[in-house]
Design a protein around this motif. Structure first.
Motif, short mmCIF file in Angstrom:
data_model
loop_
_atom_site.label_atom_id
_atom_site.label_comp_id
_atom_site.label_asym_id
_atom_site.label_seq_id
_atom_site.Cartn_x
_atom_site.Cartn_y
_atom_site.Cartn_z
N LYS B 442 0.64 -1.37 0.13
CA LYS B 442 0.03 0.39 -0.38
C LYS B 442 0.58 1.38 0.30
N LYS B 443 2.26 1.18 0.95
CA LYS B 443 2.34 2.38 0.82
C LYS B 443 3.54 2.39 -0.42
N ARG B 444 3.78 1.66 -0.76
CA ARG B 444 4.72 1.74 -2.26
C ARG B 444 3.85 1.91 -2.97
N ARG B 445 2.81 1.39 -3.01
CA ARG B 445 1.90 2.35 -4.11
C ARG B 445 1.81 4.15 -4.39
N GLU B 446 1.48 3.56 -2.55
CA GLU B 446 1.61 5.51 -2.40
C GLU B 446 2.34 6.50 -3.42
N ASP B 447 3.51 6.02 -2.77
CA ASP B 447 4.58 6.25 -3.11
C ASP B 447 5.22 6.14 -5.29
N LYS B 451 4.53 9.54 -7.97
CA LYS B 451 5.02 10.52 -8.41
C LYS B 451 4.47 10.65 -9.91
N GLY B 452 3.38 10.47 -9.64
CA GLY B 452 2.58 10.63 -10.74
C GLY B 452 1.76 8.40 -11.58
N LYS B 453 2.75 7.92 -10.98
CA LYS B 453 2.64 6.48 -11.51
C LYS B 453 1.58 5.49 -10.86
N LEU B 454 0.96 4.45 -11.85
CA LEU B 454 0.65 3.45 -10.84
C LEU B 454 1.52 2.27 -10.98
N ARG B 455 0.75 1.72 -9.43
CA ARG B 455 1.52 0.37 -8.54
C ARG B 455 0.84 -1.14 -8.74
N CYS B 644 5.13 -10.08 -8.87
CA CYS B 644 5.73 -9.21 -9.20
C CYS B 644 4.90 -8.14 -8.83
N GLU B 645 5.46 -6.87 -8.84
CA GLU B 645 5.23 -5.30 -8.63
C GLU B 645 6.15 -4.74 -9.88
N VAL B 655 5.69 0.75 -18.60
CA VAL B 655 5.76 -0.87 -17.52
C VAL B 655 7.69 -0.85 -16.89
N THR B 656 7.47 -0.99 -15.55
CA THR B 656 9.07 -1.15 -15.46
C THR B 656 8.51 -2.80 -14.30
N VAL B 657 9.93 -3.48 -13.69
CA VAL B 657 9.40 -4.58 -12.82
C VAL B 657 10.01 -3.92 -11.95
N GLU B 658 9.27 -3.63 -10.49
CA GLU B 658 10.74 -2.87 -9.42
C GLU B 658 10.48 -4.09 -8.47
N ARG B 659 10.06 -5.28 -8.06
CA ARG B 659 10.44 -6.35 -7.49
C ARG B 659 10.13 -7.31 -7.96
#
Ligand SMILES: Cc1cc2nc3c(=O)[nH]c(=O)nc-3n(C[C@H](O)[C@H](O)[C@H](O)COP(=O)(O)OP(=O)(O)OC[C@H]3O[C@@H](n4cnc5c(N)ncnc54)[C@H](O)[C@@H]3O)c2cc1C
Ligand code: FES
Ligand code: FES
Lengths: 262, 787, 161
Positions: B442-447, B451-455, B644-645, B655-659
């Motif tokens: 949830k926190k990572r999505r908010e971050d 930045k104007g990105k979707l997670r 995958c995140e 799209v970038t793979v973050e995790r």
């Protein structure tokens, strides 16, 4: 590859002379030409290497305050030495990969005028001047369409002169396979106006987005571009993106470039 | 404490030293005295009648040794297919002839038409340009659904249609499956494409044919994952060379990923031409040639449906798949969408009723065959996308829905004819949830949003069938080969061992991990064990490496052979120790008599075997060398759960793979470092398929992604660090090492997690598109977001 | 035919080449130094990276005659004369930064060029520096880790087994 002779002149004059031979072609970094030769898509009988011509190498400043880059200067050198024009250094630093940057040159890139190349956007966006062995050509008169330039047969790009803008930025969205730009935008703000040049998008190669320039000249902020858009009709449409998508990216990249520059 | 040697230790790879110093010996590094070079003139059109091939202008050109055309190969066999599928009506598949050089017709861009052998490659190419082709263009068939329509142009005029087979599995269940759908509380339907890929091992294929007229011996050096298979297929079916006159060497091979399993025309050509020209002939593929001549992978178009009851239990599954065969049947092509795909459709779930229909179709494209995972990624992708879709339609947590339907008891017989011996899907899912830090999402999505990105977060499970395969079973299913593995263990007088395996290593590190096993069994240092592979002249008949089978099948043969060695050595030792055999045991490199301090070292026993002075010659032969063949009794069933995140830029669609987290159950592990590396590589290929890679044709059959300029290979900057775990271990019950195989898991398990994550990110941006096809390129995402 | 002279890994090397002979062909075919590989024909894979006068170049995209008189360094010259691996090579082995080994010579040479210019790179620096080096086996995780380790930085936080 078909076979050819290689000449390695050490002065511009000798290079021009060598290019007078039948079916001669200049080669600078070879980063475009050698793959082309491997595919047998070119068949010069003489390759004139521009790599050993000291007067075509290096970055310096002239009396007018322009940055002058020798035609055979590599992307790596520009990245390291064009410190007075950070946006241009940054453009050079993002071309291809390190090994390509160690060989590929500004003259080769500008002469080739690949519709997806980086330098044409920097050159046109800066309103630079292309210097050849026998004349000077304003960027606006130089790029004539996809892989087409104002260069005559046997004419070589010996230098490119860039006026230094107040601020500038190059924003690049990668084509995922080739790593060339899918669309990239160079924005430069000068005292007398703003220039916006776009590469990767048009079927006619690099072009200026005059509508955006006008809007930005009055108000140099990303929001000045709100509501402006380009048509996708004459844009490249391929595996990696439709014309419509490219047109959309032009707007996004332009805004980002402005935001990063201001 | 991690072990520092033997089974379970992350022993450093011994092969690395030669690869890191430029001393690897790859096929292109091999040059035979006096060799000539061949250049293949390939079709640049997808479909046409080959009226004539005029070589008259080329024949006399500088350096030309000989020019071959299809006519030269009329008397030679056709490139064989190693698997015959029987369709739902009990009919065998349609099987076209596959000539070494095109004859009569060309059927895909890249098909070889003529071959010029010359002193240098450039001379060969010059002469090839002087060959005049008279080809009448024919309309090409590229789209599979179009290809099977009445009146479509036929790829092969002598076949009744472009349908290779129409396979129903399990046909007897079809009515019951359909009935279950009638009664379903909810049905989720998904139509998707499994994108065509090019395997792209970094080493392009190379083949060098050599012939010794004095002895009549042929040698082929080739970039193969299975030299014995090539020897058998090419020797017996194409060229008629008995195996004892044909040696096939696959030295260091720079990656395979399936595409170097198959027997290709170029191998047959150089072997044949070397005899005709009486000199060695070398072919080195350029990358551009590789794109149009290496077998491609995947390329399925599927409609899949899941029936659920009111409690969200899966009650039935049915699928309808079109599988592209390309223009010809590559070596194992027919098995990929059938036995390697249909049998996996149960996945990790106890769905009681399953029916799979697969229509294999000929098109004017490069042949399609196994690529890392082969059939199992296609099965996993459909199923795991479908389950995710069902969860969203039903508004239940995707992980919960999966857990609710997990198979919990083993062995478990699926409704698609296989029996999983072991597994623990709850354990890998538990592990995954911990690794993926779901609480922190949830926190990572908010971050990201700041930045104007979707997670987005996506998850999936997978099951695969590895360690192929029981020979009698695959024989019934249409395989024209056995799938055992072999090993010869030769002990030298001074105690060192040479282990000659039928498996092949092309990056998997067998020289290290196989040695760990044998050293561990005997209790000697690993450097006393040498692993030999890749040459039919000094290894027993083996089936090679693919399908994550090396350790499970090849390793088992090696264990059996080593057991035979130990048994014989124990006999010798008991003689030397004057003890009864039952009292002598081998431990830490020495034989001891139980309950005494009497012992004899390994090296003394091996010396006695070759210097049999004090030796029971009347009971046992001197020497210490044993061979074993191992035929598995079942497949192995690795499984796992992946998460995958991704971060998605809504303005560009990037799209970038973050995790990426992967919890796998591979059973027992011999070398954790190597296993982890195998998973990493598989993940990169799976993420590559999901986001980047796409082998595309236009409607005329022209290959659009014909080089790295257009085929997006994943680079370092496209990928994250991966979090990989294999601590959940349910050992395989039917092989001696309890191993399951790890080579393909990453490629099988990762694409659905990525796509599920992208769809989650899009939903969080207010756009629920239900599905998006791979590769999930920025362009596609942007279009979907703005549709 | 042109007569060439250059220094390869500190030793004098010479040979006859055509105008079209690529540096990689000169190394592999004339000198028999097959450690440098060819993985593509569009200058993208980096299997062929060597150093010319201290700079990383793709030896498949440079004519041999252009290297006349140059100092060339290849994978064969990276280990010590007694065979001891250099820091980067050793880090690749320690961190399992290679599988099939085909991309490895180019990776090692690129890594050496990176660390010369940027002795303490960030992970991002490493990943971007490798844009011209494709590996199909490792998924890059362990390559990046190996290069970070070779730069003397702590890699214990990067997931291992
Ligand atoms: C892997 C890879 C990635 C790349 N990525 C990018 C990228 O992201 N962005 C980008 O812009 N480019 C990219 N390039 C192209 C690269 O920048 C080239 O170096 C450049 O386009 C050509 O420069 P060169 O000096 O190598 O020219 P060459 O290959 O030597 O020549 C190109 C053409 O220009 C002519 N020519 C060369 N020099 C002159 C001169 N001085 N005067 C007149 N004619 C001349 C030649 O005859 C030839 O027709 C990439 C290349 C590769 C291999
Ligand atoms: S061989 Fe691929 S870049 Fe040189
Ligand atoms: S190790 Fe095989 S390509 Fe990198």
């Amino acid at each position: 590859m078909y076979n050819f002779d290689v000449e390695m002149p050490t002065s511009i004059a000798d290079a021009v002379k060598a290019l007078g031979r039948e079916e001669a072609q200049p080669m600078s970094g070879g980063q475009t030409l050698i793959p082309t030769l491997k595919a047998r898509l070119a068949a010069p009988s003489v390759l004139v290497s521009l790599h050993s011509i000291p007067e075509m190498k290096g970055v310096c400043k002239n009396d007018a305050g322009d940055i002058c880059i020798g035609g055979a200067t590599t992307h790596a050198t520009v990245a390291a030495e064009a410190v007075d024009y950070p946006a241009l250094a940054s453009l050079a630093a993002r071309i291809g990969d390190p090994a390509v940057r160690n060989r590929g040159t500004i003259g080769g890139s500008v002469a080739n005028n690949d519709p997806s190349a980086c330098y044409p956007a920097g050159v046109l966006g800066s309103g630079a001047t292309i210097v050849t062995n026998n004349r000077e050509i304003a960027a606006d008169d130089y790029f004539l369409g996809m892989f087409e330039t104002a260069l005559e047969e046997g004419e070589i790009v010996t230098e490119v002169k860039f006026p230094i803008p107040e601020v500038a930025h190059y924003e690049k969205h990668l084509q995922p396979a080739s790593r060339f730009p899918l669309v990239a935008v160079f924005v430069a703000k000068f005292a007398d106006g703003v220039r916006v040049a776009i590469t990767g998008a048009s079927e006619n190669g690099v072009f200026r987005w005059t509508e955006a320039e006008n809007a930005l000249s009055g108000n140099f902020s990303a929001s000045a571009l709100d509501g402006l858009s380009l048509s996708g009709d004459k844009m490249i449409s391929d595996l990696h993106g439709s014309g419509k998508y490219r047109a959309h990216l032009c707007g996004v990249m332009a805004k980002r470039a402005v935001a990063a520059a201001s | 404490m991690p072990k520092d040697h033997g089974i379970g230790a992350s022993s450093k790879r011994r092969e690395d030293v030669r690869f890191l110093t430029g001393e690897g010996n790859y096929t292109d590094d091999i040059n035979v005295n006096g060799q000539a070079y061949v250049y293949f003139l390939r079709s640049d059109i997808a479909h046409g009648t080959l009226n004539s091939v005029d070589t008259s202008a080329a024949d006399g050109m500088e350096g030309v040794v000989k020019i071959f055309t299809g006519a030269d190969f009329e008397a030679v066999g056709s490139v064989p297919c190693g698997w015959q599928v029987t369709d739902k009506h009990g009919e065998v598949m349609q099987e076209p002839r596959h000539p070494v050089l095109a004859h009569g017709k060309v059927r895909h861009v890249g098909e070889p038409i003529a071959a010029v052998v010359a002193e240098t490659l450039e001379q060969a190419r010059d002469a090839a340009e002087a060959i005049v082709l008279d080809i009448t263009h024919l309309p090409a068939v590229v789209d599979m659904k179009e290809a099977v329509k009445e009146g479509a142009p036929k790829v092969h005029d002598d076949l009744t249609s472009n349908l290779c087979y129409d396979w129903g599995f399990v046909e007897e269940n079809k009515a019951a499956v359909d009935a279950a759908f009638e009664e379903a509380h909810h049905v989720t339907t998904l139509e998707l494409v499994n994108n065509r890929l090019v395997a792209n091992p970094m080493e392009p294929r190379v083949a060098v044919g050599d012939f010794a007229r004095g002895t009549g011996d042929h040698t082929l050096y080739t970039t193969s994952q299975n030299p014995h298979v090539i020897r058998l297929l090419m020797g017996a079916f194409v060229l008629g060379i008995p195996e004892h006159k044909l040696r096939v060497v696959a030295p260091d091979v720079g990656g395979g990923f399936g595409t170097k399993i198959f027997h290709y025309q170029e191998e047959a050509f150089v072997t044949y031409a070397a005899k005709v020209c009486n000199r060695a002939v070398k072919w080195t593929s350029s990358r551009s040639e590789a794109f149009m001549s290496d077998a491609h992978g995947r390329d399925h178009v599927t409609k899949i449906q899941l029936a659920l009851d009111k409690d969200n239990n899966f009650t039935a599954l049915r699928t309808d798949t079109y599988a592209n065969m390309g223009a010809y049947l590559s070596t194992f092509a027919p098995s990929v969408p059938t036995w390697l795909h249909g049998t996996l459709m149960a996945g990790n779930y106890k769905t009681p009723l399953i029916y799979v229909n697969v229509k294999a179709v000929f098109t004017n494209t490069v042949p399609v065959d196994a690529y890392r995972g082969a059939g199992r990624p296609e099965a996993t992708y459909q199923l795991e996308r479908l389950v995710d879709k069902a969860a969203h339609e039903l508004k239940v947590d995707p992980i919960k829905l999966r857990r609710q339907n997990f198979i919990m008891e083993f062995p478990y017989a699926t409704p698609v004819a296989v029996e999983y011996d072991t597994g623990d899907y709850v354990a890998t899912m538990d592990k995954l949830e911990e690794m993926a830090d779901i609480a922190g999402f949830k926190k990572r999505r908010e971050d990201s949003e700041a930045k104007g990105k979707l997670r987005g977060f996506g998850v999936n499970c997978y099951i695969e069938a590895c360690g192929i395969a029981p020979s009698n079973l695959v024989g019934q299913l249409g395989a024209r080969a056995g799938l055992f593995e072999s090993c010869t263990v030769r002990v030298n007088a001074t105690g060192g061992l040479v282990v000659m395996t039928g498996s092949h290593s092309h990056g998997q590190g067998h020289e290290t991990s196989f040695a760990q096993v044998v050293a561990d069994m005997i209790g000697i240092p690993e450097d006393m064990v040498e692993i030999v592979h890749g040459d039919t002249a000094n290894t027993p008949m083996g089936m090679g490496t693919y399908g994550s089978r090396s350790l499970a099948v090849g390793g088992s043969a090696m264990v059996k052979a080593t057991e035979k060695i130990i048994a014989k050595a124990t006999k010798i030792a008991s003689h030397l120790l004057e003890a009864s055999e039952g009292d002598v045991e081998l431990k830490d490199g020495a034989f001891t008599v139980a309950g005494t301090d009497k012992s004899v070292a390994w090296g003394d026993v091996t010396l006695a075997a070759y210097v049999p002075h004090n030796y029971p010659l009347e009971e046992i032969e001197p020497g210490l060398e044993e061979t074993a063949f191992y035929d598995p009794s079942n497949f192995t069933y690795p499984s796992g759960a992946y998460a995958c995140e991704v971060e998605l830029d809504p303005e560009t669609g990037q799209v970038t793979v973050e995790r990426f987290s992967a919890a796998d159950d591979f059973g027992n592990i011999v070398n954790p470092m190597i296993v982890t590396g195998q998973v990493h590589g598989g993940l990169a290929q799976g993420i590559g398929q999901a986001l980047l890679e796409n082998c595309a044709y236009d409607s005329d059959g022209q290959l659009l992604s014909a080089s790295y300029m257009d085929y997006a290979m994943p680079r370092a900057s496209d990928l994250p660090f991966y979090d990989v775990d294999h601590s959940c271990q349910t050992p395989c019950t039917h092989n001696p090492l309890g191993v399951k195989g790890c080579g393909e898991a990453g490629a099988i398990g990762s694409p659905p997690a990525v796509v599920n994550a992208v769809l989650d990110a899009m939903r969080s941006g207010g756009k629920d598109v239900g599905h998006i096809d791979m590769p999930v390129s920025p362009h596609r995402v942007w279009e979907a977001m703005n549709s | 035919m042109t007569q060439l002279k250059m220094t390869v890994n500190g030793k004098a090397a010479s040979g006859e080449v055509e105008g079209r002979t690529l540096l990689v062909q000169f190394l592999r075919e004339n000198l028999g130094m097959t450690g440098t590989h060819v993985g593509c024909d569009t200058s993208q894979c980096g299997a062929c990276v060597v150093h010319v006068n201290g700079e990383a170049v793709k030896s498949c995209t440079m004519l041999a005659v252009e290297a006349n008189g140059a100092e060339v360094a290849t994978i064969e010259g990276q280990a010590a004369p007694d065979g001891t691996l250099n820091t980067i090579q050793q880090a690749f082995q320690d961190h399992h930064g290679l599988q099939c080994g085909f991309c490895t010579p180019g990776m090692v040479m690129s890594a050496a060029a990176l660390l010369k210019d940027n002795p303490k790179p960030t992970v991002d620096d490493v990943r971007h520096y490798l844009d011209g080096n494709i590996c199909r086996c490792t998924g890059y995780h362990n390559i990046v880790k190996a290069i970070m380790a070779a730069s003397g930085q702590d890699v214990s936080a990067i997931a291992a087994e």
